[in-house]
Scaffold this active site. Sequence first.
Site, mmCIF file in Angstrom:
data_model
loop_
_atom_site.group_PDB
_atom_site.id
_atom_site.type_symbol
_atom_site.label_atom_id
_atom_site.label_comp_id
_atom_site.label_asym_id
_atom_site.label_seq_id
_atom_site.Cartn_x
_atom_site.Cartn_y
_atom_site.Cartn_z
ATOM 1 N N ASP A 99 0.867 -1.169 0.000
ATOM 2 C CA ASP A 99 0.000 0.000 0.000
ATOM 3 C C ASP A 99 0.913 1.231 0.000
ATOM 4 O O ASP A 99 1.890 1.276 0.739
ATOM 5 C CB ASP A 99 -0.861 -0.021 1.271
ATOM 6 C CG ASP A 99 -2.242 0.542 1.062
ATOM 7 O OD1 ASP A 99 -2.341 1.667 0.547
ATOM 8 O OD2 ASP A 99 -3.222 -0.132 1.445
ATOM 9 N N ASP A 201 -3.235 4.784 -2.158
ATOM 10 C CA ASP A 201 -4.293 5.318 -1.306
ATOM 11 C C ASP A 201 -4.802 6.655 -1.873
ATOM 12 O O ASP A 201 -3.992 7.503 -2.283
ATOM 13 C CB ASP A 201 -3.716 5.531 0.097
ATOM 14 C CG ASP A 201 -4.766 5.822 1.140
ATOM 15 O OD1 ASP A 201 -5.590 4.934 1.409
ATOM 16 O OD2 ASP A 201 -4.771 6.944 1.684
ATOM 17 N N GLU A 265 -6.982 3.725 -5.365
ATOM 18 C CA GLU A 265 -8.260 4.135 -4.801
ATOM 19 C C GLU A 265 -8.576 5.528 -5.336
ATOM 20 O O GLU A 265 -7.787 6.456 -5.178
ATOM 21 C CB GLU A 265 -8.150 4.167 -3.279
ATOM 22 C CG GLU A 265 -9.432 4.572 -2.602
ATOM 23 C CD GLU A 265 -9.263 4.777 -1.105
ATOM 24 O OE1 GLU A 265 -10.206 4.487 -0.380
ATOM 25 O OE2 GLU A 265 -8.184 5.235 -0.677
ATOM 26 N N HIS A 326 -11.327 -2.795 3.854
ATOM 27 C CA HIS A 326 -11.187 -2.472 5.266
ATOM 28 C C HIS A 326 -11.914 -1.191 5.649
ATOM 29 O O HIS A 326 -11.779 -0.742 6.782
ATOM 30 C CB HIS A 326 -9.696 -2.352 5.589
ATOM 31 C CG HIS A 326 -9.040 -1.248 4.801
ATOM 32 N ND1 HIS A 326 -9.027 -1.242 3.421
ATOM 33 C CD2 HIS A 326 -8.416 -0.127 5.185
ATOM 34 C CE1 HIS A 326 -8.421 -0.147 3.007
ATOM 35 N NE2 HIS A 326 -8.034 0.549 4.061
ATOM 36 N N ASP A 327 -12.615 -0.602 4.726
ATOM 37 C CA ASP A 327 -13.345 0.637 5.005
ATOM 38 C C ASP A 327 -14.856 0.464 4.889
ATOM 39 O O ASP A 327 -15.594 1.447 5.025
ATOM 40 C CB ASP A 327 -12.926 1.737 4.005
ATOM 41 C CG ASP A 327 -11.459 2.126 4.127
ATOM 42 O OD1 ASP A 327 -10.916 2.077 5.251
ATOM 43 O OD2 ASP A 327 -10.862 2.482 3.091
HETATM 44 C C1 NOJ Z 1 -8.271 5.208 2.414
HETATM 45 C C2 NOJ Z 1 -7.927 4.029 3.252
HETATM 46 O O1 NOJ Z 1 -8.452 2.876 2.648
HETATM 47 C C3 NOJ Z 1 -8.486 4.298 4.630
HETATM 48 O O2 NOJ Z 1 -8.426 3.173 5.446
HETATM 49 C C4 NOJ Z 1 -7.728 5.457 5.207
HETATM 50 O O3 NOJ Z 1 -8.291 5.800 6.441
HETATM 51 C C5 NOJ Z 1 -7.790 6.665 4.287
HETATM 52 N N1 NOJ Z 1 -7.566 6.337 2.913
HETATM 53 C C6 NOJ Z 1 -6.742 7.671 4.665
HETATM 54 O O4 NOJ Z 1 -5.478 7.198 4.289
#
Ligand code: NOJ
Length: 524
Positions: A99, A201, A265, A326-327
């Site tokens: 990541d 990210d 992302e 994970h979000d």
């Molecule tokens: C996206 C990540 O997937 C998330 O877990 C994170 O809190 C935010 N970006 C900030 O880096």
Amino acid sequence: MEQPPWWQRGVIYHIYPRSWMDSDGDGVGDLPGILARLDHLTWLGVDAVWISPVYPSPGADLGYDVADYTAIDPLFGTMEDMDRLIAAAHERGLRVLLDWVPNHTSDQHPWFLASRSGRDDPKRDWYVWRDPAPDGGPPTNWVGYAGQSAWCWDEATGQYYYRFFLDTQPDLNWRNPEVQSAMLDTLRFWLERGVDGFRIDVLSLLVEDDQLRDNPVNPEFREGDWPYLRQHFAYTHDQPETRELAMRIRKVVDEYGDDKVLLAELVVPIEALAAYHGPDGDGIQVPLNFELLEADWNARGIAAFVGRYLAVLPPGAWPNWVLGNHDTPRVASRLGPAQARVAAILLLTLPGTPILYYGDEIGMTDVPVAPDQVRDPIAALIPGRGRDPERSPMRWDDRPGAGFTTGTPWLPLGDPAVNVAAQRDDPGSMLALHRRLLALRHDSPAMSGGAYEPVQADGDVLAYLRTGDDGRWLVALNLGPGAGRLDLAVRGRVELATTPDRDGERVEGHLDLAGDEGVVVRLD
Ligand code: NOJ
Ligand code: MG
């Protein structure tokens, strides 16, 4: 004939390292733990792992606040552990993706400590510092993730710094060439060590408007929506410079060969997502497609989206699908355990690269956390949106530590009955379904890379054909709880289904589906 790159045919497995396997009993997963469990991945049949951040970090955002991009946090192990992990994965034919968090650092990163130390510091411009507005307030109306002003006041130096996430995650200034080269060098560092690519990210947030124009408010915002949806991010997200930077990032990984891959992302509409592939395939190979995470789960809507997505991709661009991360609440909690099986077939038979979130292969559900067990800072900032439940430790077996740890797990463990050991030899299990689907993808050029053609269906039934050198397959999925029927002009034999009792069944004229049932049919 030219072979397609590995990541087009392959399946990527996402590990949240705190929660996958703990080797030293501190209750937190680590790199030696991942190494010890690599055989699960080869047995399952995936092709690559993407590991959420393992860099030194104060942990304010559990690793997404990086204090050093080219080292390993002792919580997760050592650089030698990482080298061993990469080597062992490669021995097994598994690729390793790290990541990469380029938008912001930790406020404890030496770069930010320097930047914050004074207006004349050489690193001042490495972050986004601005004077207050004439009224003394923030320079623009821009809001951050929790709906608060995205500007953070620094008393000592009398300026605001910009940060989209936590106060402890200041945004880097990607307009500064020194920032660009320092950050691109961190990619080279890991590529030299043999990593096979990165998940980037929040790439869409890299650059903000240099004229400091206010974002328009979103008139459709309703209380209860994600707080950051108050605005249209016209001047803070997906700026033209960000798209150019995406191509420069790609050039760096291309220096290391043509089998390196970038996932990114991007919190943008589907047309913009498609644009990140680059006009000539020179952008991000896998701009992550989150539609299945958020879609209303109905057949007509999903069928329409698949068509729209494939239509907006530039020529040569390869699709991808994400069902869990994970979000986001876990798929088995969003849709229920029965429909999660149908969703697994969808994920692994749609055209494009699937990204599989750890634990979804055994149907793990969200694990509620008591107030004193909360670890995710977002839980305090945005009530009800904490992400701990979908990050609970992998359940390997039914021992007290779930085979995950001999100590006290950092987050509570889920249902003891849902575990790898219990499902490994059960042909009706979620795990067996995943393994069979992965084997089918692996063995079938039609499934992993063939043509996709929607099939007319009614109600909750979603159906499509996949065609390739090995012939034609029909996928028929009942996305609802009621019985469904698909009329067929083709014949075939059930290859696999959400329940194994339909294996081998002949199909002709029509296909009946029970509620929450999905089948894959090999056509004659
Ligand atoms: C996206 C990540 O997937 C998330 O877990 C994170 O809190 C935010 N970006 C900030 O880096
Ligand atoms: Mg540990």
